[in-house]
Write a protein that holds these residues in place. Structure first.
Motif, PDB file in Angstrom:
ATOM      1  N   SER A  51       0.838  -1.202   0.000  1.00 34.11           N
ATOM      2  CA  SER A  51       0.000   0.000   0.000  1.00 34.11           C
ATOM      3  C   SER A  51       0.867   1.244   0.000  1.00 34.11           C
ATOM      4  O   SER A  51       2.037   1.206   0.390  1.00 34.11           O
ATOM      5  N   ARG A  52       0.265   2.349  -0.448  1.00 32.09           N
ATOM      6  CA  ARG A  52       0.929   3.647  -0.479  1.00 32.09           C
ATOM      7  C   ARG A  52      -0.069   4.691  -0.007  1.00 32.09           C
ATOM      8  O   ARG A  52      -1.233   4.686  -0.418  1.00 32.09           O
ATOM      9  N   VAL A 103       5.476  10.230   0.865  1.00 34.06           N
ATOM     10  CA  VAL A 103       4.493   9.155   0.923  1.00 34.06           C
ATOM     11  C   VAL A 103       4.995   8.070   1.870  1.00 34.06           C
ATOM     12  O   VAL A 103       6.203   7.917   2.086  1.00 34.06           O
ATOM     13  N   THR A 104       4.059   7.342   2.449  1.00 31.94           N
ATOM     14  CA  THR A 104       4.394   6.202   3.299  1.00 31.94           C
ATOM     15  C   THR A 104       4.033   4.922   2.555  1.00 31.94           C
ATOM     16  O   THR A 104       2.917   4.773   2.060  1.00 31.94           O
ATOM     17  N   LEU A 105       4.995   4.020   2.458  1.00 27.07           N
ATOM     18  CA  LEU A 105       4.824   2.744   1.790  1.00 27.07           C
ATOM     19  C   LEU A 105       4.807   1.635   2.821  1.00 27.07           C
ATOM     20  O   LEU A 105       5.635   1.622   3.740  1.00 27.07           O
ATOM     21  N   VAL A 106       3.890   0.692   2.681  1.00 26.11           N
ATOM     22  CA  VAL A 106       3.848  -0.490   3.532  1.00 26.11           C
ATOM     23  C   VAL A 106       4.420  -1.654   2.740  1.00 26.11           C
ATOM     24  O   VAL A 106       3.968  -1.948   1.623  1.00 26.11           O
ATOM     25  N   LEU A 107       5.422  -2.309   3.315  1.00 28.27           N
ATOM     26  CA  LEU A 107       6.116  -3.432   2.677  1.00 28.27           C
ATOM     27  C   LEU A 107       5.887  -4.697   3.491  1.00 28.27           C
ATOM     28  O   LEU A 107       6.005  -4.669   4.724  1.00 28.27           O
ATOM     29  N   VAL A 129       8.281  -0.882  12.227  1.00 23.66           N
ATOM     30  CA  VAL A 129       7.685  -2.213  12.178  1.00 23.66           C
ATOM     31  C   VAL A 129       6.267  -2.136  12.724  1.00 23.66           C
ATOM     32  O   VAL A 129       6.041  -1.678  13.856  1.00 23.66           O
ATOM     33  N   LEU A 130       5.304  -2.570  11.936  1.00 22.67           N
ATOM     34  CA  LEU A 130       3.909  -2.551  12.344  1.00 22.67           C
ATOM     35  C   LEU A 130       3.571  -3.807  13.143  1.00 22.67           C
ATOM     36  O   LEU A 130       4.336  -4.779  13.170  1.00 22.67           O
ATOM     37  N   ASP A 131       2.413  -3.790  13.783  1.00 21.84           N
ATOM     38  CA  ASP A 131       2.018  -4.914  14.632  1.00 21.84           C
ATOM     39  C   ASP A 131       1.889  -6.220  13.858  1.00 21.84           C
ATOM     40  O   ASP A 131       2.069  -7.305  14.416  1.00 21.84           O
ATOM     41  N   ASP A 132       1.555  -6.149  12.556  1.00 18.39           N
ATOM     42  CA  ASP A 132       1.396  -7.367  11.757  1.00 18.39           C
ATOM     43  C   ASP A 132       2.704  -7.837  11.130  1.00 18.39           C
ATOM     44  O   ASP A 132       2.710  -8.762  10.318  1.00 18.39           O
ATOM     45  N   GLY A 133       3.825  -7.196  11.485  1.00 17.79           N
ATOM     46  CA  GLY A 133       5.118  -7.594  10.941  1.00 17.79           C
ATOM     47  C   GLY A 133       5.494  -6.881   9.666  1.00 17.79           C
ATOM     48  O   GLY A 133       6.630  -7.016   9.197  1.00 17.79           O
ATOM     49  N   ASN A 134       4.578  -6.138   9.073  1.00 16.06           N
ATOM     50  CA  ASN A 134       4.912  -5.347   7.894  1.00 16.06           C
ATOM     51  C   ASN A 134       5.800  -4.161   8.279  1.00 16.06           C
ATOM     52  O   ASN A 134       5.891  -3.780   9.450  1.00 16.06           O
TER      53      ASN A 134
END
Length: 356
Positions: free
Chosen positions: A47-48, A56-60, A94-99
């Motif tokens: 996501s972006r 911009v913030t990118l989720v990897l 690092v997000l809670d889901d590991g992304n």
């Protein structure tokens, strides 16, 4: 928060390592799933979202080979653009889901930042390097003063999230500089953290917002920072910002750590060229004293290995056989033979012989 470690490899993977090379395995496996590799950490863009007017913030989503990082550390991200692999450094959260979340500011003429901010497709895969950097949370109980300018807020965000997860165990003051309000990132999140944790205070400073701009780091009043002499200071931003913060606070606080994502402009002793001999290739070049060795070499069409371009990851380090270099972040001179030179933050001061 400790680094997240990948699980032990399954027996099919251990067997594959014995019978096939990683490159051959990856060639075929990534045609089934782009994240299936034998050893290489990869991540898929999922996501972006807009973080500010120009960022911009990118989720990897990383694969199982990603070894994790400590809050505040950086990671080299490799992207393929027009058939070339290019690498830049970012400080993920690092997000809670590991992304992982990285925030990218599109820089004029920046091939990687422009690609990630505007052109990268959802589903695109990038390569991840190992985490690096020492600007992490200390083990002690010192109160903190966090100084951020521009993209320097990204490691501070990760540090604050980690502190919040621990109940904000120390007093923290964050001072965050930007040119204008629409260039600030994570404002809602930072305000929410400050509202939830009385020991955290956040101050935004805008240097070009109106007719009465806020002061910069070299002149801003620090009188409101309680017990400044006992604070641990972490600073991150452009080279000039970090240089000014260091000049003002280093030696006047309990501890000072900083990382700069650009090299400050220096004018003292920067005139003229020097002769730089590359021992392995046999080439001899005339490079300017006023630029980093990495910039000078790139201007001559030479592409040394490099990563962060800010003197942290050591990817560009090479041996020096003779000569003197100037560290661009501090101005220190070094002429010790057989020592390592970080090309991205070192400028030639005299004629040099490098192991390139």
């Amino acid at each position: 928060m400790n680094a997240i470690l990948a699980p032990r490899p399954l027996w099919p993977v251990r067997l594959a390592r014995r019978v096939v090379s990683p490159a051959l395995f990856d060639f075929w496996s990534t045609r089934i799933n782009p994240l299936w590799t034998l050893e290489q950490p990869l991540a898929r863009l999922v996501s972006r979202s807009q973080a500010s007017r120009d960022a911009v913030t990118l989720v990897l989503r990383p694969n199982r080979h990603w070894r994790g990082l400590l809050p505040g550390q950086h990671v080299n991200v490799d992207v393929e653009i027009e058939g070339r692999r290019l690498q830049r450094s970012y400080s993920p959260t690092v997000l809670d889901d590991g992304n992982l979340e990285i925030t990218v500011k599109a820089i004029t003429g920046g091939r990687v930042s422009g690609h990630l901010a505007r052109d990268a497709r959802i589903g695109e895969v990038v390569a991840l390097g190992a985490a690096f950097g020492d600007m992490v949370l200390p083990n002690g109980k010192d109160d903190l003063l966090l100084l951020a300018a521009g993209s320097g807020i990204t490691p501070m965000r990760a540090l604050l999230r980690s502190l919040a997860a621990r109940g904000m165990p120390v007093n923290v003051d964050l001072m965050y500089w930007a040119r204008r309000r629409d260039e600030l990132c994570f404002v809602d999140e930072l305000d929410a953290l400050a509202a939830a944790h009385p020991r955290l205070r956040v101050r935004y400073l805008l240097t070009r917002e109106d007719a009465s701009p806020d002061p910069r780091i070299d002149t801003v009043s620090l009188d409101a920072i309680a017990a400044l002499a006992g604070r641990r200071v972490l600073a991150c931003g452009p080279g000039g910002f970090v240089q000014a913060a260091r000049s003002r606070l280093d030696g006047k606080v309990a501890h000072f750590d900083a990382e700069a994502f650009s090299v400050p402009v220096r004018v003292d002793g920067d005139e003229g060229d020097v002769e730089v001999h590359l021992a392995r290739s046999g080439r001899t070049l005339q490079l300017p004293r006023g630029k980093s060795l990495l910039e000078g070499l790139e201007a001559q069409g030479i592409r040394p290995r490099h990563g962060c371009r800010m003197g942290i990851c050591n990817t560009c380090a090479c041996g020096r056989q003779s000569g003197t270099t100037r560290q661009l972040l501090t101005g220190d001179l070094s002429s010790e033979p057989s020592s390592q030179v970080r090309l991205c933050i070192s400028a030639p001061s005299t004629d040099l012989i490098l192991d390139l």
